[in-house]
Every structure is written in C-alpha cells, then in structure tokens.
Design a protein around this motif. Structure first.
Motif, PDB file in Angstrom:
ATOM      1  N   ARG A  47       0.822  -1.215   0.000  1.00  0.00           N
ATOM      2  CA  ARG A  47       0.000   0.000   0.000  1.00  0.00           C
ATOM      3  C   ARG A  47       0.854   1.262   0.000  1.00  0.00           C
ATOM      4  O   ARG A  47       0.588   2.199  -0.759  1.00  0.00           O
ATOM      5  CB  ARG A  47      -0.929   0.013   1.218  1.00  0.00           C
ATOM      6  CG  ARG A  47      -1.846   1.240   1.257  1.00  0.00           C
ATOM      7  CD  ARG A  47      -2.519   1.430   2.594  1.00  0.00           C
ATOM      8  NE  ARG A  47      -1.515   1.694   3.627  1.00  0.00           N
ATOM      9  CZ  ARG A  47      -1.774   1.685   4.927  1.00  0.00           C
ATOM     10  NH1 ARG A  47      -2.986   1.387   5.361  1.00  0.00           N
ATOM     11  NH2 ARG A  47      -0.819   1.945   5.795  1.00  0.00           N
ATOM     12  N   ASP A  48       1.895   1.288   0.842  1.00  0.00           N
ATOM     13  CA  ASP A  48       2.637   2.526   1.086  1.00  0.00           C
ATOM     14  C   ASP A  48       3.906   2.694   0.246  1.00  0.00           C
ATOM     15  O   ASP A  48       4.308   3.823  -0.031  1.00  0.00           O
ATOM     16  CB  ASP A  48       3.018   2.617   2.564  1.00  0.00           C
ATOM     17  CG  ASP A  48       1.802   2.625   3.477  1.00  0.00           C
ATOM     18  OD1 ASP A  48       0.680   2.907   2.999  1.00  0.00           O
ATOM     19  OD2 ASP A  48       1.968   2.314   4.674  1.00  0.00           O
ATOM     20  N   ARG A  51       3.914   2.655  -5.532  1.00  0.00           N
ATOM     21  CA  ARG A  51       3.047   3.765  -5.939  1.00  0.00           C
ATOM     22  C   ARG A  51       1.965   3.290  -6.902  1.00  0.00           C
ATOM     23  O   ARG A  51       2.211   2.428  -7.742  1.00  0.00           O
ATOM     24  CB  ARG A  51       3.877   4.866  -6.604  1.00  0.00           C
ATOM     25  CG  ARG A  51       4.883   5.506  -5.656  1.00  0.00           C
ATOM     26  CD  ARG A  51       5.838   6.443  -6.367  1.00  0.00           C
ATOM     27  NE  ARG A  51       6.558   5.673  -7.398  1.00  0.00           N
ATOM     28  CZ  ARG A  51       6.789   6.105  -8.631  1.00  0.00           C
ATOM     29  NH1 ARG A  51       6.404   7.288  -9.015  1.00  0.00           N
ATOM     30  NH2 ARG A  51       7.435   5.348  -9.488  1.00  0.00           N
ATOM     31  N   LYS A  79      -0.770  -4.153  -7.946  1.00  0.00           N
ATOM     32  CA  LYS A  79      -0.454  -4.116  -6.523  1.00  0.00           C
ATOM     33  C   LYS A  79      -1.073  -5.321  -5.824  1.00  0.00           C
ATOM     34  O   LYS A  79      -0.469  -5.916  -4.932  1.00  0.00           O
ATOM     35  CB  LYS A  79      -0.930  -2.801  -5.907  1.00  0.00           C
ATOM     36  CG  LYS A  79      -0.125  -1.596  -6.400  1.00  0.00           C
ATOM     37  CD  LYS A  79      -0.603  -0.296  -5.799  1.00  0.00           C
ATOM     38  CE  LYS A  79      -0.273  -0.241  -4.353  1.00  0.00           C
ATOM     39  NZ  LYS A  79      -0.025   1.069  -3.792  1.00  0.00           N
ATOM     40  N   GLY A 128      -3.541   1.937  -2.125  1.00  0.00           N
ATOM     41  CA  GLY A 128      -2.772   3.108  -1.695  1.00  0.00           C
ATOM     42  C   GLY A 128      -3.694   4.258  -1.396  1.00  0.00           C
ATOM     43  O   GLY A 128      -4.710   4.450  -2.064  1.00  0.00           O
TER      44      GLY A 128
END
Length: 184
Positions: A47-48, A51, A79, A128
């Motif tokens: 998630r962090d 990007r 992701k 994200g």
C-alpha cells in the motif's frame, strides 16, 4: 463470496503471482514472523511503498508481481498481484476480487485481494491512500477503498479468483488496451 477455483489454487504460484522470484523472497524475509503480523506488514508495504500508477502519473503497467516490486509502481490490479504473491509465499490462502467503480463511460474495474484468516475471508485493498481514499489492514472485516451502498456507483463482484481475471491481464499486458469497465 463465490470461489471460482479449488482451495489449493489460492496458494499456488503462477506467471502473475511469481512468488518464487528471489526479489519477492528477499523482500518478504524482512516481514515479521506470524501470519497476522506478516500479512499486515506485507499489506502496508504494498500500500505505502508501491506507488499507484495513476496517482503517480506513471504510464507503466507491470503485471507480474516481481515486476511490480522491481519497478515500485503498478495499478490496483498489479499491486494486488504483489500482495497475493507475498501472502501465498507465506502459505496464506488469497485470491483476487473486483469491483466496478463509476457508471457509464466512467466505469472501471478495480482490483482487491481476498485473504483467508482462520475460518473466514476478508477483502483488503492495497491500492494506496490518496485524498478521499483510505485503506487499512483488518482481519475481521472487508476494507475496500471504494464502498458500495445506497446512492453509490460501486458494485462488488462476488467472485474470488485464484488467478487474475483475463480482462485485467489483457489490459495490463498491452498498454494499448483500455482498462476494463466490466467483467461481463
């Protein structure tokens, strides 16, 4: 939730979920031991630290989990591929689920991850955060970035796939292909 595959398929590697790649294995070794701490650390990493392509203004569309990790960028689907790779590497059953967000010409399919914790499954969204969108890790409730409800233009698809949906892979494998607006 409707499962489209056999239970063991939610643990396997594939071309998109290539958890046998040494980079994925090396990164996963930095996550803590224990199913929940590991799953949470992997979620927060994806998630962090990876990007979201659209938020970053990055046109790249990696789709293999190892490529997403290497490039540090990917769409929601990509992701999800990386998060599933981390989970399956640790023996945590997981799969792909989707939503349709928006209506008409503005509709787009959004990718999430379904994860089994003990005897139940939850849907998590490693997309994200950005203004108006916030996700977090949970073991007891679904946490999608986009929530269906009265007046919402969000539709949850009930299926959980062991492999990414073919429409999603087609869009990721060729940048000329538009992102899917439906899974029908």
């Amino acid at each position: 939730m409707n499962f489209t595959d056999e239970p063991w398929d939610y643990l396997g590697a594939s071309e998109a979920v290539d958890f046998d790649d040494e980079r994925i294995q090396a990164r996963s070794s930095k996550f803590p031991d224990g199913e929940i701490p590991y799953a949470k650390a992997a979620f927060e990493f994806v998630r962090d630290e990876i990007r979201h392509s659209m938020d970053a203004g990055d046109p790249r569309r990696p789709w293999r989990a190892s490529d997403v990790l290497e490039q540090g960028v990917g769409l929601c689907y990509a992701k999800s591929h990386l998060y599933v790779a981390f989970l399956r590497l640790a023996g945590i059953p997981s799969g792909f689920c989707y939503q349709r967000v928006g209506a008409g010409d503005e509709a787009v399919v959004h990718g999430l991850v379904a994860v089994q914790f003990e005897d139940h499954w939850v849907r998590l969204d490693p997309r994200g955060d950005r203004p108006g969108v916030r996700t977090w890790f949970a073991t007891d409730e679904d946490i999608p970035a986009y929530r269906p409800g009265p007046g919402s233009d969000v539709l949850d698809y009930p299926e959980i796939y062991a492999e990414p949906h073919p429409a999603v892979l087609a869009a990721l494998e060729s940048p000329e292909n538009p992102l899917p607006s439906d899974l029908g």
